[in-house]
Design a protein around this motif. Structure first.
Motif, PDB file in Angstrom:
ATOM      1  N   UNK A 172      46.945  32.951  35.180  1.00 35.44           N
ATOM      2  CA  UNK A 172      46.524  31.935  34.024  1.00 35.44           C
ATOM      3  C   UNK A 172      46.529  30.679  34.595  1.00 35.44           C
ATOM      4  N   UNK A 173      47.673  30.289  35.408  1.00 32.04           N
ATOM      5  CA  UNK A 173      47.787  28.946  35.835  1.00 32.04           C
ATOM      6  C   UNK A 173      46.586  28.674  36.808  1.00 32.04           C
ATOM      7  N   UNK A 174      46.466  29.632  37.746  1.00 32.16           N
ATOM      8  CA  UNK A 174      45.568  29.384  39.023  1.00 32.16           C
ATOM      9  C   UNK A 174      44.236  29.269  38.464  1.00 32.16           C
ATOM     10  N   UNK A 175      43.697  30.178  37.443  1.00 30.69           N
ATOM     11  CA  UNK A 175      42.665  30.054  36.953  1.00 30.69           C
ATOM     12  C   UNK A 175      42.197  28.725  36.446  1.00 30.69           C
ATOM     13  N   UNK A 176      43.335  28.115  35.587  1.00 31.77           N
ATOM     14  CA  UNK A 176      43.134  27.079  34.821  1.00 31.77           C
ATOM     15  C   UNK A 176      42.743  25.889  36.002  1.00 31.77           C
ATOM     16  N   UNK A 177      43.827  25.689  36.923  1.00 30.06           N
ATOM     17  CA  UNK A 177      43.765  24.845  37.790  1.00 30.06           C
ATOM     18  C   UNK A 177      42.560  24.806  38.625  1.00 30.06           C
ATOM     19  N   UNK A 178      41.908  25.878  39.117  1.00 30.24           N
ATOM     20  CA  UNK A 178      40.764  25.996  39.814  1.00 30.24           C
ATOM     21  C   UNK A 178      39.433  25.730  39.088  1.00 30.24           C
ATOM     22  N   UNK A 179      39.715  26.153  37.742  1.00 31.21           N
ATOM     23  CA  UNK A 179      38.231  25.599  37.027  1.00 31.21           C
ATOM     24  C   UNK A 179      38.474  24.112  36.770  1.00 31.21           C
ATOM     25  N   UNK A 204      47.937  31.979  48.493  1.00 32.53           N
ATOM     26  CA  UNK A 204      46.588  31.981  47.802  1.00 32.53           C
ATOM     27  C   UNK A 204      46.437  30.516  47.117  1.00 32.53           C
ATOM     28  N   UNK A 205      47.319  29.795  46.819  1.00 34.07           N
ATOM     29  CA  UNK A 205      47.114  28.511  46.545  1.00 34.07           C
ATOM     30  C   UNK A 205      46.472  27.689  47.624  1.00 34.07           C
ATOM     31  N   UNK A 206      46.983  27.875  48.942  1.00 32.71           N
ATOM     32  CA  UNK A 206      46.415  26.950  49.996  1.00 32.71           C
ATOM     33  C   UNK A 206      45.083  27.510  50.214  1.00 32.71           C
ATOM     34  N   UNK A 207      44.690  28.726  50.085  1.00 31.71           N
ATOM     35  CA  UNK A 207      43.400  29.187  50.346  1.00 31.71           C
ATOM     36  C   UNK A 207      42.349  28.751  49.401  1.00 31.71           C
ATOM     37  N   UNK A 208      42.837  28.899  48.219  1.00 33.38           N
ATOM     38  CA  UNK A 208      42.125  28.415  46.989  1.00 33.38           C
ATOM     39  C   UNK A 208      41.564  26.890  47.060  1.00 33.38           C
ATOM     40  N   UNK A 209      42.574  25.746  47.317  1.00 35.53           N
ATOM     41  CA  UNK A 209      42.305  24.671  47.568  1.00 35.53           C
ATOM     42  C   UNK A 209      41.657  24.254  48.661  1.00 35.53           C
ATOM     43  N   UNK A 210      41.744  24.981  49.618  1.00 37.21           N
ATOM     44  CA  UNK A 210      40.974  24.778  50.780  1.00 37.21           C
ATOM     45  C   UNK A 210      39.495  25.005  50.609  1.00 37.21           C
ATOM     46  N   UNK A 211      39.171  26.120  49.859  1.00 36.13           N
ATOM     47  CA  UNK A 211      37.889  26.467  49.471  1.00 36.13           C
ATOM     48  C   UNK A 211      37.181  25.632  48.388  1.00 36.13           C
ATOM     49  N   UNK A 212      38.187  24.729  47.573  1.00 32.68           N
ATOM     50  CA  UNK A 212      37.317  23.799  46.731  1.00 32.68           C
ATOM     51  C   UNK A 212      37.153  22.828  47.513  1.00 32.68           C
ATOM     52  N   UNK A 213      37.914  22.257  48.414  1.00 35.49           N
ATOM     53  CA  UNK A 213      37.610  21.040  49.514  1.00 35.49           C
ATOM     54  C   UNK A 213      36.508  21.304  50.291  1.00 35.49           C
ATOM     55  N   UNK A 214      36.278  22.582  50.946  1.00 33.53           N
ATOM     56  CA  UNK A 214      35.150  22.975  51.512  1.00 33.53           C
ATOM     57  C   UNK A 214      33.897  22.754  50.774  1.00 33.53           C
ATOM     58  N   UNK A 215      33.850  23.160  49.384  1.00 35.57           N
ATOM     59  CA  UNK A 215      32.692  22.631  48.879  1.00 35.57           C
ATOM     60  C   UNK A 215      32.428  21.303  48.702  1.00 35.57           C
ATOM     61  N   UNK A 216      33.310  20.309  49.228  1.00 38.79           N
ATOM     62  CA  UNK A 216      32.562  18.928  49.255  1.00 38.79           C
ATOM     63  C   UNK A 216      31.908  18.598  50.611  1.00 38.79           C
ATOM     64  N   UNK A 217      32.456  19.338  51.565  1.00 38.35           N
ATOM     65  CA  UNK A 217      31.803  19.083  52.963  1.00 38.35           C
ATOM     66  C   UNK A 217      30.315  19.481  53.170  1.00 38.35           C
ATOM     67  N   UNK A 218      29.695  18.676  53.877  1.00 34.92           N
ATOM     68  CA  UNK A 218      28.371  19.041  54.282  1.00 34.92           C
ATOM     69  C   UNK A 218      28.277  20.459  55.114  1.00 34.92           C
ATOM     70  N   UNK A 219      27.284  21.286  54.986  1.00 34.46           N
ATOM     71  CA  UNK A 219      27.408  22.741  55.800  1.00 34.46           C
ATOM     72  C   UNK A 219      27.964  22.494  57.334  1.00 34.46           C
ATOM     73  N   UNK A 220      27.570  21.493  57.902  1.00 30.86           N
ATOM     74  CA  UNK A 220      27.801  21.356  59.520  1.00 30.86           C
ATOM     75  C   UNK A 220      29.380  21.119  59.532  1.00 30.86           C
ATOM     76  N   UNK A 221      29.607  20.328  58.663  1.00 26.94           N
ATOM     77  CA  UNK A 221      31.114  19.835  58.877  1.00 26.94           C
ATOM     78  C   UNK A 221      32.153  21.059  58.422  1.00 26.94           C
ATOM     79  N   UNK A 222      31.813  21.619  57.273  1.00 18.37           N
ATOM     80  CA  UNK A 222      32.451  22.589  56.440  1.00 18.37           C
ATOM     81  C   UNK A 222      32.752  23.735  57.721  1.00 18.37           C
ATOM     82  N   UNK A 223      31.810  24.169  58.422  1.00 13.55           N
ATOM     83  CA  UNK A 223      31.701  25.296  59.157  1.00 13.55           C
ATOM     84  C   UNK A 223      32.329  25.036  60.597  1.00 13.55           C
ATOM     85  N   UNK A 224      32.736  23.722  60.864  1.00 17.91           N
ATOM     86  CA  UNK A 224      33.210  23.527  62.221  1.00 17.91           C
ATOM     87  C   UNK A 224      34.659  23.456  62.169  1.00 17.91           C
TER      88      UNK A 224
END
Length: 179
Positions: A58-65, A120-140
């Motif tokens: 529940x905490x993870x779901x709320x935090x990620x949302x 899991x928290x590290x993975x979740x947060x890295x994914x959230x931050x990846x969403x803000x990067x342009x694709x070329x930067x995100x995938x490098x």
């Protein structure tokens, strides 16, 4: 009907652990505080570990949302600044305190309901931050390193803020050192 009651008690238990902590939660005081009984909680969540797993989910779901709403397409630095604004807001301290408690417990208790929470928290947060990067930067490879540095800065500053309450100093440090 049991699902409705489970959801209702989970909501109440989540409010309780946000205020009182989760690592040492005891069923009897929790049940009394939320108008239930240990027996009902054990029936609905199968075990104390099951209840803790449900609370962590529940905490993870709320935090990620909440964090997902902060990820602008304007780049990693902008997303990290917006994330820090959310993390440092006084009204979010209970969820950040709960996250820190569960994160630390996961590092020392790799079994039971805590297993994998920190990773899991590290993975979740890295994914959230990846969403803000342009694709070329995100995938490098450099994109992953920049996300990791931003996450380390945010996580460390959040821990410092929880310990000291010094929003001005931690905010200045975050803004100065963001990648």
């Amino acid at each position: 009907m049991a699902d409705d009651r489970r959801t209702q008690l989970l909501d109440l238990a989540y409010a309780y652990v946000r205020e009182h902590g989760i690592a040492e939660v005891s069923l009897r005081p929790l049940a009394a505080a939320i108008g239930s009984s240990p027996r009902v909680l054990l029936f609905l969540f199968e075990s104390k570990d099951g209840l803790i797993r449900a609370l962590l989910a529940r905490a993870r779901t709320e935090e990620l949302a909440l964090l997902a709403r902060l990820s602008p397409a304007e780049g990693l630095t902008s997303a990290a600044k917006l994330t820090w604004e959310w993390l440092s807001a006084p009204e979010h301290r209970p969820i950040i305190r709960l996250w820190a408690e569960a994160y630390a417990r996961s590092l020392v208790d790799a079994k039971g309901p805590w297993a994998g929470f920190a990773e899991s928290t590290v993975t979740d947060w890295l994914e959230v931050l990846a969403g803000a990067q342009p694709p070329a930067e995100r995938d490098s490879p450099d994109g992953l390193l920049r996300r990791t540095a931003a996450l380390a800065l945010l996580r460390g500053a959040a821990m410092d803020l929880l310990a000291t309450g010094d929003t001005a100093r931690t905010t200045a440090a975050v803004h100065r050192h963001l990648p």
